[in-house]
Design a protein around this motif. Sequence first.
Motif, PDB file in Angstrom:
ATOM      1  N   TRP A  36       0.868  -1.170   0.000  1.00  0.00           N
ATOM      2  CA  TRP A  36       0.000   0.000   0.000  1.00  0.00           C
ATOM      3  C   TRP A  36       0.904   1.218   0.000  1.00  0.00           C
ATOM      4  CZ3 TRP A  36      -3.132   1.867   4.807  1.00  0.00           C
ATOM      5  CH2 TRP A  36      -3.917   2.992   4.461  1.00  0.00           C
ATOM      6  N   ASP A 124      -8.121   2.203  -0.758  1.00  0.00           N
ATOM      7  CA  ASP A 124      -6.940   1.868  -1.562  1.00  0.00           C
ATOM      8  C   ASP A 124      -6.465   0.434  -1.289  1.00  0.00           C
ATOM      9  OD1 ASP A 124      -6.853   4.372  -2.762  1.00  0.00           O
ATOM     10  OD2 ASP A 124      -5.404   5.184  -1.320  1.00  0.00           O
ATOM     11  N   VAL A 125      -6.557   0.009  -0.036  1.00  0.00           N
ATOM     12  CA  VAL A 125      -6.174  -1.354   0.326  1.00  0.00           C
ATOM     13  C   VAL A 125      -7.153  -2.339  -0.305  1.00  0.00           C
ATOM     14  CG1 VAL A 125      -5.917  -2.980   2.253  1.00  0.00           C
ATOM     15  CG2 VAL A 125      -5.046  -0.637   2.453  1.00  0.00           C
ATOM     16  N   LEU A 128      -6.418  -2.814  -3.939  1.00  0.00           N
ATOM     17  CA  LEU A 128      -5.285  -3.719  -4.152  1.00  0.00           C
ATOM     18  C   LEU A 128      -5.723  -5.182  -4.048  1.00  0.00           C
ATOM     19  CD1 LEU A 128      -2.525  -1.854  -2.102  1.00  0.00           C
ATOM     20  CD2 LEU A 128      -2.540  -2.201  -4.578  1.00  0.00           C
TER      21      LEU A 128
END
Length: 161
Positions: A36, A124-125, A128
């Motif tokens: 991240w 954002d995590v 991913l």
Amino acid sequence: MGVVLAFQRVVKQGGVMGSKWTVSPVTNDNKVELVWEGAPGGPESFWIRIKNDLTAGEDRAAKTAGWKGVSGVGKTGGEQEIRIDWQATGLVRAFVYLTDWSFTDDKDKKLKIDLDTIASLHHDVFDLIENAITKQVTEQEEAKKKATMPSGKPEPSTTVV
């Protein structure tokens, strides 16, 4: 998401013993290392384990989790509307594919993999994780295509008598 939560309890409680006809609940995953980049304080590394195969129940749950229904069907001149909860779709897909991860709380206790925890991840995590799942699924689909006969037809899987 009531139906999804009921499914969550059933799926993570175990399931059927392994056989050639079923998907092994624990031993069919891949460890994926991720970073991240936008984490507060600098890049943070973490890992996740993604299932190679889903059970029939997991597959159906992932495909239908966000389905809310259709309205206006059969009405003359009226508009039809398909209702989908996209949030539920993405969260359940991640839930059914994830078997483990390195996420811990402030006391270094491993975070439980459930819909509430997945929903609380930084976007954002989650992106991913979602991208890693999509990559693995795409690679597996491509491998299945390569396993077909030269004619492009799948290998025969049944014998008609």
